[in-house]
Design a protein around this motif. Structure first.
Motif, PDB file in Angstrom:
ATOM      1  N   GLY A  16     -22.654  -5.847 -36.419  1.00  0.00           N
ATOM      2  CA  GLY A  16     -24.086  -5.781 -36.707  1.00  0.00           C
ATOM      3  C   GLY A  16     -24.895  -6.927 -36.141  1.00  0.00           C
ATOM      4  O   GLY A  16     -26.049  -7.123 -36.523  1.00  0.00           O
ATOM      5  N   THR A  17     -24.340  -7.683 -35.206  1.00  0.00           N
ATOM      6  CA  THR A  17     -25.097  -8.758 -34.568  1.00  0.00           C
ATOM      7  C   THR A  17     -25.348  -8.423 -33.102  1.00  0.00           C
ATOM      8  O   THR A  17     -24.657  -7.592 -32.523  1.00  0.00           O
ATOM      9  CB  THR A  17     -24.351 -10.110 -34.649  1.00  0.00           C
ATOM     10  N   TRP A  18     -26.359  -9.058 -32.532  1.00  0.00           N
ATOM     11  CA  TRP A  18     -26.663  -8.890 -31.114  1.00  0.00           C
ATOM     12  C   TRP A  18     -27.112 -10.238 -30.551  1.00  0.00           C
ATOM     13  O   TRP A  18     -27.583 -11.101 -31.284  1.00  0.00           O
ATOM     14  CB  TRP A  18     -27.747  -7.828 -30.885  1.00  0.00           C
ATOM     15  N   SER A  19     -26.950 -10.377 -29.246  1.00  0.00           N
ATOM     16  CA  SER A  19     -27.487 -11.547 -28.551  1.00  0.00           C
ATOM     17  C   SER A  19     -27.878 -11.106 -27.147  1.00  0.00           C
ATOM     18  O   SER A  19     -27.290 -10.189 -26.582  1.00  0.00           O
ATOM     19  CB  SER A  19     -26.477 -12.692 -28.493  1.00  0.00           C
ATOM     20  N   GLU A  20     -28.895 -11.756 -26.625  1.00  0.00           N
ATOM     21  CA  GLU A  20     -29.333 -11.444 -25.261  1.00  0.00           C
ATOM     22  C   GLU A  20     -29.604 -12.750 -24.525  1.00  0.00           C
ATOM     23  O   GLU A  20     -30.307 -13.628 -25.028  1.00  0.00           O
ATOM     24  CB  GLU A  20     -30.579 -10.570 -25.245  1.00  0.00           C
ATOM     25  N   THR A  21     -29.036 -12.850 -23.330  1.00  0.00           N
ATOM     26  CA  THR A  21     -29.243 -14.000 -22.447  1.00  0.00           C
ATOM     27  C   THR A  21     -30.111 -13.542 -21.288  1.00  0.00           C
ATOM     28  O   THR A  21     -29.852 -12.499 -20.695  1.00  0.00           O
ATOM     29  CB  THR A  21     -27.895 -14.530 -21.913  1.00  0.00           C
ATOM     30  N   TYR A  22     -31.150 -14.319 -21.000  1.00  0.00           N
ATOM     31  CA  TYR A  22     -32.089 -13.989 -19.936  1.00  0.00           C
ATOM     32  C   TYR A  22     -31.910 -14.950 -18.767  1.00  0.00           C
ATOM     33  O   TYR A  22     -31.641 -16.134 -18.967  1.00  0.00           O
ATOM     34  CB  TYR A  22     -33.536 -14.110 -20.452  1.00  0.00           C
ATOM     35  N   ASN A  57     -35.101 -19.609  -4.695  1.00  0.00           N
ATOM     36  CA  ASN A  57     -34.052 -18.657  -5.100  1.00  0.00           C
ATOM     37  C   ASN A  57     -33.034 -19.232  -6.075  1.00  0.00           C
ATOM     38  O   ASN A  57     -31.883 -18.811  -6.103  1.00  0.00           O
ATOM     39  CB  ASN A  57     -33.337 -18.083  -3.875  1.00  0.00           C
ATOM     40  N   MET A  58     -33.437 -20.183  -6.883  1.00  0.00           N
ATOM     41  CA  MET A  58     -32.534 -20.737  -7.890  1.00  0.00           C
ATOM     42  C   MET A  58     -32.543 -19.826  -9.114  1.00  0.00           C
ATOM     43  O   MET A  58     -33.587 -19.570  -9.701  1.00  0.00           O
ATOM     44  CB  MET A  58     -32.955 -22.159  -8.277  1.00  0.00           C
ATOM     45  N   CYS A  59     -31.378 -19.341  -9.472  1.00  0.00           N
ATOM     46  CA  CYS A  59     -31.224 -18.457 -10.624  1.00  0.00           C
ATOM     47  C   CYS A  59     -30.710 -19.290 -11.796  1.00  0.00           C
ATOM     48  O   CYS A  59     -29.634 -19.889 -11.710  1.00  0.00           O
ATOM     49  CB  CYS A  59     -30.238 -17.335 -10.288  1.00  0.00           C
ATOM     50  N   GLU A  60     -31.497 -19.335 -12.859  1.00  0.00           N
ATOM     51  CA  GLU A  60     -31.123 -20.147 -14.009  1.00  0.00           C
ATOM     52  C   GLU A  60     -31.312 -19.370 -15.296  1.00  0.00           C
ATOM     53  O   GLU A  60     -32.152 -18.473 -15.379  1.00  0.00           O
ATOM     54  CB  GLU A  60     -31.976 -21.412 -14.058  1.00  0.00           C
ATOM     55  N   GLU A  61     -30.528 -19.746 -16.303  1.00  0.00           N
ATOM     56  CA  GLU A  61     -30.690 -19.154 -17.623  1.00  0.00           C
ATOM     57  C   GLU A  61     -32.080 -19.477 -18.133  1.00  0.00           C
ATOM     58  O   GLU A  61     -32.552 -20.607 -18.028  1.00  0.00           O
ATOM     59  CB  GLU A  61     -29.628 -19.708 -18.572  1.00  0.00           C
ATOM     60  N   ASP A  62     -32.752 -18.468 -18.694  1.00  0.00           N
ATOM     61  CA  ASP A  62     -34.134 -18.625 -19.124  1.00  0.00           C
ATOM     62  C   ASP A  62     -34.282 -18.498 -20.637  1.00  0.00           C
ATOM     63  O   ASP A  62     -35.381 -18.440 -21.149  1.00  0.00           O
ATOM     64  CB  ASP A  62     -35.007 -17.583 -18.416  1.00  0.00           C
ATOM     65  N   GLY A  63     -33.181 -18.394 -21.354  1.00  0.00           N
ATOM     66  CA  GLY A  63     -33.270 -18.327 -22.804  1.00  0.00           C
ATOM     67  C   GLY A  63     -32.254 -17.376 -23.402  1.00  0.00           C
ATOM     68  O   GLY A  63     -31.623 -16.583 -22.692  1.00  0.00           O
ATOM     69  N   VAL A  64     -32.111 -17.488 -24.722  1.00  0.00           N
ATOM     70  CA  VAL A  64     -31.180 -16.647 -25.469  1.00  0.00           C
ATOM     71  C   VAL A  64     -31.865 -16.241 -26.768  1.00  0.00           C
ATOM     72  O   VAL A  64     -32.494 -17.069 -27.427  1.00  0.00           O
ATOM     73  CB  VAL A  64     -29.873 -17.410 -25.796  1.00  0.00           C
ATOM     74  N   GLU A 124     -32.135 -11.689 -12.353  1.00  0.00           N
ATOM     75  CA  GLU A 124     -32.483 -11.216 -13.699  1.00  0.00           C
ATOM     76  C   GLU A 124     -31.431 -10.255 -14.249  1.00  0.00           C
ATOM     77  O   GLU A 124     -31.199 -10.201 -15.458  1.00  0.00           O
ATOM     78  CB  GLU A 124     -33.858 -10.543 -13.680  1.00  0.00           C
ATOM     79  N   GLN A 125     -30.768  -9.522 -13.354  1.00  0.00           N
ATOM     80  CA  GLN A 125     -29.735  -8.579 -13.780  1.00  0.00           C
ATOM     81  C   GLN A 125     -28.444  -9.273 -14.204  1.00  0.00           C
ATOM     82  O   GLN A 125     -27.542  -8.617 -14.715  1.00  0.00           O
ATOM     83  CB  GLN A 125     -29.449  -7.554 -12.680  1.00  0.00           C
ATOM     84  N   THR A 126     -28.343 -10.588 -14.026  1.00  0.00           N
ATOM     85  CA  THR A 126     -27.174 -11.292 -14.550  1.00  0.00           C
ATOM     86  C   THR A 126     -27.297 -11.532 -16.051  1.00  0.00           C
ATOM     87  O   THR A 126     -26.329 -11.920 -16.698  1.00  0.00           O
ATOM     88  CB  THR A 126     -26.927 -12.641 -13.828  1.00  0.00           C
ATOM     89  N   GLY A 127     -28.484 -11.302 -16.605  1.00  0.00           N
ATOM     90  CA  GLY A 127     -28.663 -11.387 -18.048  1.00  0.00           C
ATOM     91  C   GLY A 127     -27.820 -10.325 -18.746  1.00  0.00           C
ATOM     92  O   GLY A 127     -27.420  -9.325 -18.142  1.00  0.00           O
ATOM     93  N   ARG A 128     -27.528 -10.538 -20.016  1.00  0.00           N
ATOM     94  CA  ARG A 128     -26.700  -9.598 -20.769  1.00  0.00           C
ATOM     95  C   ARG A 128     -27.221  -9.425 -22.183  1.00  0.00           C
ATOM     96  O   ARG A 128     -27.622 -10.388 -22.844  1.00  0.00           O
ATOM     97  CB  ARG A 128     -25.245 -10.083 -20.862  1.00  0.00           C
ATOM     98  N   LEU A 129     -27.201  -8.179 -22.633  1.00  0.00           N
ATOM     99  CA  LEU A 129     -27.460  -7.818 -24.021  1.00  0.00           C
ATOM    100  C   LEU A 129     -26.119  -7.406 -24.596  1.00  0.00           C
ATOM    101  O   LEU A 129     -25.494  -6.462 -24.116  1.00  0.00           O
ATOM    102  CB  LEU A 129     -28.461  -6.660 -24.108  1.00  0.00           C
ATOM    103  N   THR A 130     -25.659  -8.133 -25.607  1.00  0.00           N
ATOM    104  CA  THR A 130     -24.364  -7.857 -26.211  1.00  0.00           C
ATOM    105  C   THR A 130     -24.574  -7.358 -27.631  1.00  0.00           C
ATOM    106  O   THR A 130     -25.164  -8.068 -28.464  1.00  0.00           O
ATOM    107  CB  THR A 130     -23.471  -9.115 -26.223  1.00  0.00           C
TER     108      THR A 130
END
Length: 157
Positions: A76-82, A89-96, A65-71
């Motif tokens: 004035g824009t932001w994006s967050e990847t979860y 133990n499969m780590c996968e992107e869960d949304g943006v 989960e800590q591989t996610g990023r809030l940019t």
């Protein structure tokens, strides 16, 4: 003697001017500082529920989960990847999520593509730590269902 007196007087004027005119006196300068602290890339660390009775519930995020990023961008824009850790133990992107942001009078206002504009009611920031969440009258915690607020804590990377 006159030269020493003049030098001392100039030094005194310089000190009074510079000490008397600090940037913290001007709201616009501290606003800029807050925005500058906010801009960057943040890693999620934990989700915290703070109960008004003093009890806290803390969920530390997994390494996945800590591989996610809030940019937070200066335009004035932001994006967050979860990310989420699934079975085996499969780590996968869960949304943006993405949208726009602005800080007005020390308050963070975000706009998400799906949900529109909203004021973030819990917002604390330092040079390396960001806490973003909400005070929520409909959300209660603890045995006595006391009022609370919650936030996600990030660290700047």
């Amino acid at each position: 003697m006159k030269t020493q007196y003049l030098s001392a007087k100039l030094l005194l004027i310089f000190l009074v001017f510079n000490l008397g005119c600090s940037k913290s006196d001007d709201g616009a300068d501290s606003q800029t500082t807050l925005e500058q602290q906010f801009i960057g890339t943040w890693k999620p660390l934990k989700f915290v529920i703070v109960c008004s009775d003093g009890g806290n519930e803390i969920e530390n995020y997994s390494a996945c989960e800590q591989t996610g990023r809030l940019t937070i961008s200066s335009n004035g824009t932001w994006s967050e990847t979860y990310f989420y850790e699934y079975v085996d133990n499969m780590c996968e992107e869960d949304g943006v999520d993405s949208g726009t942001w602005k800080i007005v009078n020390g308050k963070l206002i975000i706009k998400e593509s799906e949900f529109g504009e909203a004021e973030v009611t819990f917002f604390e920031i330092s040079e390396s730590t960001l806490k973003v969440g909400q005070y929520d009258d409909d959300f209660s915690c603890g045995i006595d269902n006391v009022s609370s607020h919650y936030y996600t804590e990030y660290v700047k990377i």
